[in-house]
Design a protein around this motif. Structure first.
Motif, PDB file in Angstrom:
ATOM      1  N   SER A   1      17.459   4.942   6.566  1.00 17.57           N
ATOM      2  CA  SER A   1      16.221   5.338   7.226  1.00 17.57           C
ATOM      3  C   SER A   1      15.017   4.693   6.558  1.00 17.57           C
TER       4      SER A   1
ATOM      5  N   SER B   1      14.873  13.243  10.887  1.00 18.19           N
ATOM      6  CA  SER B   1      13.483  12.805  11.024  1.00 18.19           C
ATOM      7  C   SER B   1      12.529  13.948  11.346  1.00 18.19           C
TER       8      SER B   1
ATOM      9  N   LEU C   1      15.260  -1.403  10.793  1.00 18.69           N
ATOM     10  CA  LEU C   1      16.591  -0.884  11.126  1.00 18.69           C
ATOM     11  C   LEU C   1      17.535  -2.014  11.513  1.00 18.69           C
TER      12      LEU C   1
ATOM     13  N   THR D   1      23.426   7.914   6.148  1.00 22.65           N
ATOM     14  CA  THR D   1      22.614   7.106   7.052  1.00 22.65           C
ATOM     15  C   THR D   1      21.707   6.149   6.297  1.00 22.65           C
TER      16      THR D   1
ATOM     17  N   ALA E   1      12.146  12.066   5.831  1.00 20.61           N
ATOM     18  CA  ALA E   1      13.531  11.753   6.185  1.00 20.61           C
ATOM     19  C   ALA E   1      14.420  12.489   5.197  1.00 20.61           C
TER      20      ALA E   1
ATOM     21  N   VAL F   1       9.060   7.591  11.249  1.00 16.65           N
ATOM     22  CA  VAL F   1      10.399   7.701  10.665  1.00 16.65           C
ATOM     23  C   VAL F   1      11.355   6.982  11.606  1.00 16.65           C
TER      24      VAL F   1
ATOM     25  N   GLN G   1      18.459  13.304   4.376  1.00 17.57           N
ATOM     26  CA  GLN G   1      19.774  12.814   4.784  1.00 17.57           C
ATOM     27  C   GLN G   1      20.832  13.018   3.706  1.00 17.57           C
TER      28      GLN G   1
ATOM     29  N   VAL H   1      15.633   5.920  11.871  1.00 18.41           N
ATOM     30  CA  VAL H   1      16.915   6.253  11.249  1.00 18.41           C
ATOM     31  C   VAL H   1      18.070   5.816  12.144  1.00 18.41           C
ATOM     32  N   GLN H   2      19.196   5.450  11.512  1.00 25.15           N
ATOM     33  CA  GLN H   2      20.445   5.142  12.221  1.00 25.15           C
ATOM     34  C   GLN H   2      21.605   5.659  11.403  1.00 25.15           C
ATOM     35  N   SER H   3      22.637   6.140  12.070  1.00 25.88           N
ATOM     36  CA  SER H   3      23.810   6.668  11.366  1.00 25.88           C
ATOM     37  C   SER H   3      25.051   6.590  12.239  1.00 25.88           C
TER      38      SER H   3
END
Length: 328
Positions: free
Chosen positions: A34, A61, A178, A32, A71, A47, A73, A49-51
């Motif tokens: 973040s 998060s 993001l 991901t 974070a 926090v 990951q 985040v994208q995945s």
């Protein structure tokens, strides 16, 4: 680690989360990008985040008001979240806390983690076996990190965007970071889920006050776009909540201002229109309220029944005659 174990991790469709620092053989697979960040004015921490993985916000998060954010990951060891926050709550700096946990993690070569504490100290770590493009980059009061990206432009783009949108509220700045990551190439596999958590600057023992914003998009074709939309909805309902508090305090002018602001953000929302009209009626502006109520009742008759129930609770303070005028 044996090659067969690593291949299992890469292709397992039902990953399990490790409950302690140790082997990566059972850890969740969440490659991901973040960001962890702090607002220097408000002290809020976030926090984002994208995945291309389902429900990334459920494991990546972590945050605690007045303490810090985390974070965790790549091959996720979720223990970094609660254990990192516990260390920072004891006064251990972000850098020392992260170093301490990494040193006892047998799977550290596969980890990517970022810590930020309430003083704005940041620390990031990218294990040597994280899938390229993988990198972490720290700036003043923020850290951006990514692995399995399409290219090496993603992380610098996030950092640049966070700095460039310095006049935005923290949550909106994180979303812009993001967006920049995605525009630069993002996850090589595509998009699926995103999350945003914001915690306050002051510690609290009330768990329900810990997170100021807690938004998750678990499965969506355009998760960052949806996250941005949800943040806008959240801001509108913040105004609605302030309007409700003003009603409780008997300050109808304040309520009218807050409800009106929320309605402008989402003019198609019937509830926002309704409470604005209630505030108008309570302020003696019945003639302005009546056409609004009429439109609402036409779209959904349940609101007409709703308004007849409000006088008993003290939320609507008009006379019976005025109520009849509205409901005719």
């Amino acid at each position: 680690m044996k090659k067969i174990t690593l291949l299992f991790c890469l292709f397992c469709t039902i990953p399990l989360m490790s409950q302690s620092v140790g082997s990566v053989s059972k850890d969740a697979f969440a490659h991901t990008y973040s960001i962890v960040a702090r607002d220097t004015i408000t002290g809020e921490m976030a926090v984002g985040v994208q995945s291309h993985w389902f429900s990334v916000g459920s494991i990546v998060s972590w945050g605690k008001a007045g303490v810090g954010v985390v974070a965790t990951q790549s091959f996720v060891n979720p223990a970094y979240g609660p254990e990192g926050l516990e260390l920072m709550s004891q006064g251990v700096s972000a850098e020392r806390a992260l170093t301490q946990l990494i040193e006892k993690d047998e799977g550290r070569a596969f980890r990517q983690v970022a810590f930020l504490d309430a003083q704005g100290n940041v620390s990031g770590y990218t294990g040597e076996n994280c899938v390229e493009a993988a990198e972490d980059l720290q700036g003043k009061n923020f850290s951006v990190q990514a692995n399995m990206m399409l290219n090496d432009k993603v992380v610098p783009a996030m950092a640049e965007a966070f700095v460039r949108f310095s006049d935005y509220p923290l949550a909106e700045r994180v979303v812009e970071a993001l967006k920049a990551a995605q525009a630069a190439g993002g996850d090589i596999r595509g998009k699926q889920s995103a999350a945003l958590v914001v915690v306050g600057s002051e510690r609290t023992e009330k768990s329900w006050e810990n997170k100021k914003i807690d938004l998750r998009v678990d499965d969506h074709e355009t998760p960052i776009k949806e996250l941005s939309r949800l943040l806008k909805v959240h801001r509108a309902y913040e105004r609605m909540n302030k309007g409700d508090l003003a009603v409780e305090a008997g300050n109808m002018e304040k309520a009218l201002l807050e409800y009106g602001t929320a309605e402008k953000m989402f003019p198609e929302n019937l509830e926002m229109k309704f409470w604005k009209a209630v505030a108008l009626a309570n302020s003696g502006r019945i003639d302005e309220a009546k056409p609004i109520f009429k439109k609402i009742f036409k779209e959904d008759k349940n609101w007409k029944e709703m308004i007849t129930r409000l006088p008993a609770s003290g939320i609507l303070t008009i006379s019976e005659e005025e109520l009849k005028e509205i409901t005719e």
